[in-house]
Write an enzyme that holds these catalytic residues in place. Structure first.
Site, PDB file in Angstrom:
ATOM      1  N   ASP A 106      -2.435  30.985  34.335  1.00  0.00           N
ATOM      2  CA  ASP A 106      -2.400  30.719  35.779  1.00  0.00           C
ATOM      3  C   ASP A 106      -3.812  30.844  36.361  1.00  0.00           C
ATOM      4  O   ASP A 106      -4.070  31.704  37.190  1.00  0.00           O
ATOM      5  CB  ASP A 106      -1.420  31.714  36.416  1.00  0.00           C
ATOM      6  CG  ASP A 106      -1.156  31.437  37.872  1.00  0.00           C
ATOM      7  OD1 ASP A 106      -1.563  30.362  38.360  1.00  0.00           O
ATOM      8  OD2 ASP A 106      -0.534  32.303  38.514  1.00  0.00           O
ATOM      9  N   ARG A 107      -4.706  29.960  35.919  1.00  0.00           N
ATOM     10  CA  ARG A 107      -6.121  30.076  36.279  1.00  0.00           C
ATOM     11  C   ARG A 107      -6.410  29.522  37.680  1.00  0.00           C
ATOM     12  O   ARG A 107      -7.453  29.777  38.249  1.00  0.00           O
ATOM     13  CB  ARG A 107      -6.940  29.350  35.203  1.00  0.00           C
ATOM     14  CG  ARG A 107      -8.381  29.116  35.445  1.00  0.00           C
ATOM     15  CD  ARG A 107      -9.182  30.411  35.549  1.00  0.00           C
ATOM     16  NE  ARG A 107     -10.605  30.096  35.709  1.00  0.00           N
ATOM     17  CZ  ARG A 107     -11.141  29.589  36.816  1.00  0.00           C
ATOM     18  NH1 ARG A 107     -10.400  29.341  37.871  1.00  0.00           N
ATOM     19  NH2 ARG A 107     -12.433  29.329  36.862  1.00  0.00           N
ATOM     20  N   LYS A 108      -5.515  28.735  38.213  1.00  0.00           N
ATOM     21  CA  LYS A 108      -5.722  28.094  39.528  1.00  0.00           C
ATOM     22  C   LYS A 108      -7.114  27.475  39.625  1.00  0.00           C
ATOM     23  O   LYS A 108      -7.897  27.776  40.521  1.00  0.00           O
ATOM     24  CB  LYS A 108      -5.443  29.055  40.680  1.00  0.00           C
ATOM     25  CG  LYS A 108      -3.986  29.530  40.695  1.00  0.00           C
ATOM     26  CD  LYS A 108      -3.640  30.365  41.917  1.00  0.00           C
ATOM     27  CE  LYS A 108      -2.187  30.789  41.964  1.00  0.00           C
ATOM     28  NZ  LYS A 108      -1.799  31.819  40.985  1.00  0.00           N
ATOM     29  N   PHE A 109      -7.377  26.568  38.688  1.00  0.00           N
ATOM     30  CA  PHE A 109      -8.638  25.824  38.706  1.00  0.00           C
ATOM     31  C   PHE A 109      -8.741  25.060  40.028  1.00  0.00           C
ATOM     32  O   PHE A 109      -7.714  24.621  40.570  1.00  0.00           O
ATOM     33  CB  PHE A 109      -8.669  24.806  37.560  1.00  0.00           C
ATOM     34  CG  PHE A 109      -8.781  25.411  36.186  1.00  0.00           C
ATOM     35  CD1 PHE A 109     -10.014  25.737  35.651  1.00  0.00           C
ATOM     36  CD2 PHE A 109      -7.638  25.643  35.417  1.00  0.00           C
ATOM     37  CE1 PHE A 109     -10.125  26.285  34.374  1.00  0.00           C
ATOM     38  CE2 PHE A 109      -7.742  26.186  34.136  1.00  0.00           C
ATOM     39  CZ  PHE A 109      -8.985  26.506  33.618  1.00  0.00           C
TER      40      PHE A 109
END
Ligand code: S5P
Length: 264
Positions: free
Chosen positions: A91-94
Site C-alpha cells: 500500500d505504497r500510495k504512489f
C-alpha cells in the site's frame, strides 16, 4: 464452488489478470479479507501471518513502517505469505510522475520484486499506471494497480468530481486492477460501483465488526454491508491485528465477507 459461478459478471468481465488470481484465492479460502498488516516489527508480522494466513485472501503491507526491516527478513516474510496462498499488496500510495514511480518500484525496498498489487493516487495523471507497470516489467513480473477513488479518513479531499475522473480514466487501463473505495459509507460505495461497472475490483478499507470509528479520523462501516454495496474485498487492519485473538477475528471477518458475497 467455481470462481466463475460465485463471482458472475465480475469474473467474466475482469480486464486484469491479477483480478482473476484474487477471485480464485478468495474462493479457495472462502474469504474476501485483505489483512492490513500494520505491525512495526518483523516478529509481530510473522506471528500475525501464522495465526491468520488460512482465513485471509491477501496481505496488505506498509513496508516502510517496519522498525527492524532487512531485505533478508522481508524475503522470508514474503515467502511465508506465498506459502499461505496470499496475494501481496504493498500500500505504497504512489503519486509521482510515471518515470519516477517506475524508479520507486526499485530502490531499497524493491517493491516490484515481491508485490502483486500496489496502490496509487491518480493526482499526477494516468502515466503513473504505465510507470508502475514498467516497474514490474523491468523484473519480468506482472502486477495490478489499485487507484484511490475514495478514502475512508474524514475530511479527505477526494470529492465526487475527482472520484468520477479517477474511475473514468482507470477503467480504460488494463494495468488497473481496481479502485480503493470507502468501506465506511455503503451509499457512497453503491454509487461508486455503479460508476465502475463490472470490469474492475473495488477494495474497501474502513470496515470493522465493532461499532464506532477508529483513531485519528478513521471511519468504520460494517463488512457485510460493504460487500453487499459492491466491495470485492474488505481491508481490515486493527480489527484483526489489535484483537486479543487475531485468529478468531480473522475467521469472523472471513465469514462476514463471504456471506456478503453469497447474498450479493
Ligand atoms: O482510504 C483509505 C485507504 C487505505 S489503503 N483508508 C485506509 O485506512 N487505508 C488503509 O487501510 C490504511 O493505510 C490502513 O493500512 C488500513 C486500515 O486499517 P484499520 O486499522 O483502520 O482497519
Amino acid at each position: 464452488m467455481e470462481a466463475a459461478t460465485i463471482w458472475g459478471e465480475r469474473w467474466s468481465s475482469a480486464s486484469n489478470n491479477m483480478a482473476k488470481a484474487y477471485m480464485e484465492v478468495a474462493c479457495r479460502k472462502q474469504s474476501l479479507v485483505c489483512l492490513a498488516a500494520d505491525r512495526s516489527t518483523m516478529a509481530g508480522l510473522f506471528e500475525l501471518i501464522e495465526a491468520v494466513g488460512p482465513y485471509i485472501a491477501a496481505l496488505k503491507t506498509h513496508v516502510d513502517l517496519v522498525d527492524d526491516w532487512t531485505p533478508g527478513s522481508w524475503a522470508s516474510f514474503c515467502s511465508a505469505a506465498k506459502d499461505a496462498d496470499l496475494l501481496i499488496f504493498e500500500d505504497r500510495k504512489f503519486a509521482d510522475i510515471g518515470g519516477i514511480s517506475r524508479k520507486q518500484m526499485a530502490g531499497v525496498y524493491n517493491i516490484r520484486a515481491w508485490s502483486d498489487l500496489v496502490t496509487a493516487h491518480l493526482i499526477s495523471g494516468p502515466d503513473i499506471v504505465d510507470g508502475l507497470q514498467a516497474g514490474w516489467e523491468d523484473v519480468g513480473r506482472e502486477g495490478g494497480v489499485l487507484l484511490l477513488a475514495q478514502m475512508s479518513s474524514r475530511g479527505n479531499l477526494l470529492d465526487p468530481k475527482y472520484t468520477t475522473e479517477v474511475v473514468a480514466k482507470g477503467k480504460q487501463h488494463d494495468g488497473v486492477f481496481g479502485f480503493i473505495g470507502n468501506g465506511s459509507r455503503p451509499e457512497e460505495l453503491a454509487t461508486l460501483r455503479a460508476a465502475v461497472g463490472e470490469s474492475k475490483m473495488i477494495w474497501t478499507p474502513g470496515v470493522n465488526l465493532s461499532v464506532g470509528d477508529g483513531e485519528m479520523g478513521q471511519r468504520y462501516g460494517d463488512p457485510v454491508e460493504a460487500v453487499m454495496a459492491g466491495s470485492d474485498c474488505i481491508i481490515v487492519g486493527s480489527g484483526i491485528h489489535k484483537s486479543e485473538d487475531p485468529e478468531s477475528a480473522a475467521k469472523a471477518y472471513a465469514s462476514a465477507s463471504w456471506s456478503g458475497l453469497t447474498q450479493r
